[in-house]
Design an enzyme around this catalytic site. Structure first.
Site: not given
Ligand code: DSN
Length: 405
Positions: A49, A51, A195, A221, A224, A230
């Site tokens: 973790y 954050e 985008d 992203t 692609k 991903r």
């Protein structure tokens, strides 16, 4: 070993791996990642973790994770030539939502390309939270050309005065005019968001113009054309960096997926190599060669062709819907998706078109001189829809080619 602990899932992963190898994978938004990207994705970094951001975390034990994230950030900045990169968005939709949180309040006006014209759900389409919680105005493509008309975009922007304008989308076969959008955004005082999810790898490889210097905020992203895991990134100039970082965390997300961050760093490293430039240009060369071969076979292509990695076919003249065509093609070993075409009279779940792309088949090793054969298979498979033996024969030919690579 996974196969000892959970043989069912191990067998399914094996089956999917075999399925992917045996298919001509032409979904325009997919790719084949390297073994190095896969290894980073499957690493112990998933246990942690963290954050916050490098040097400013809410959990201890960040000695290694901070370095991983900083490397990913530095590589993204260097590859795209931007002031700032946030590599934490979990995928494209969360990245775009972070943009809303950073620069808009509920009810504010946002402008984007409408989904059926090639835009994205999160650019303000009605069923998305972005269309429900914001006043979304949408631009289209021209019916006669199939491409965006910037004069129409400008008129709409002047009438609606959006705070944010999105350019880019999911089914745009032509070069995006970033300077043109930038001048409209400047005229109405909007933040221009590019985008580039579909074309990020082409931008990185110099096969599509870059939005940097035109759009102060860029979302993408990473899986692609960029050929990473991903995930997603938001790239900004210095002025918009803080608002974006705050929106991603703590505004929208909790702990970043550190295994993904590491894999993004690997993909960015790969994309900075000279071979990647060649890859990006071959993706485009393949798509152009495919478009020419499809046109020769009488297919109707939205906008008449392509400048990038994707081709959008309107099947109306072939008297078959996109869905049965996509099913037939899948049976023939060619995987793609049915897709709405601009001004589609049919419903989104049974539209008039199919969308195909060359990122994954280029990674697989296909080259422009093989595209006439791919077009022939597509043509034959569509004509043979419902004829299982004929489709199986094409699948065998596809498999022979893939095995020979
Ligand atoms: N699902 C992506 C695509 O296929 O283009 C967009 O989010």
């Amino acid at each position: 070993m996974l196969s000892d602990v959970d043989p069912e899932i191990a067998a399914l992963i094996q089956a999917e791996s075999a399925r992917q190898s045996s298919k001509l994978r032409m979904i325009a938004s997919e790719n084949d990642v390297s073994a190095a990207v896969l290894e980073a994705t499957g690493s112990v970094l998933t246990n942690k973790y963290s954050e916050g951001y490098p040097g400013k975390r809410y959990y201890e034990g960040q000695q290694v994770i901070d370095q991983v994230e900083q490397l990913a950030v530095d590589r993204a900045r260097a590859l795209f030539g931007v002031d700032h990169a946030n590599v934490q968005p979990l995928s494209g939709a969360p990245a775009n939502l972070a943009v809303y949180l950073a620069f808009l309040s509920p009810g504010d006006t946002v402008m984007g390309m409408s989904l059926p014209m090639g835009g994205h759900l999160t650019h303000g389409w009605s069923v998305s939270a972005t269309g429900r919680w914001f006043h979304a105005v949408q631009y289209d493509v021209r019916k006669d050309t199939g491409v965006v008309d910037l004069d129409e975009v400008r008129s709409l922007a002047l009438a609606e005065r959006p705070k944010v304008i999105f350019c880019g989308g999911t089914a745009i076969p032509r070069t995006i005019d970033f300077p043109g959008f930038a001048s409209i955004a400047a005229e109405v005082g909007a933040v221009l968001v590019a985008d580039i999810a579909h074309i990020a790898g082409l931008v990185a490889g110099g096969a599509h113009p870059s939005p940097v210097g035109h759009a102060p905020v860029i979302t993408t992203t990473t899986h692609k054309t960029l050929r990473g895991p991903r995930g997603a990134m938001i790239l900004t100039d210095a002025e918009h960096a803080k608002a974006v970082d705050r929106a991603v965390f703590p505004g929208l997300q909790g702990g970043p997926h550190n295994h993904t961050t590491a894999a993004i760093a690997v993909a960015l490293h790969e994309a900075a190599q000279p071979e990647f430039r060649e890859y990006a240009h071959t993706v485009v060369a393949n798509a152009k060669a495919l478009a020419v071969a499809l046109l020769e076979r009488g297919f109707d292509l939205v906008s008449g062709g392509t400048d990038n990695h994707l081709v959008l076919i309107d099947l109306t003249s072939k008297a078959i819907g996109g869905k049965p065509a996509a099913r037939a093609l899948d049976q023939a070993g060619i995987e793609l998706n049915y897709n709405a075409v601009p001004f589609d009279p049919r419903k989104p779940f049974d539209p008039s078109g199919i969308r195909l792309g060359t990122p994954a088949i280029t990674t697989r090793g296909l080259r422009p001189d093989q595209m006439p054969l791919v077009a022939e298979w597509i043509d034959r498979a569509i004509a043979a829809a419902g004829n299982a033996p004929a489709l199986d024969r094409i699948a065998a030919e596809v498999s022979d080619l893939l095995t020979s690579l």
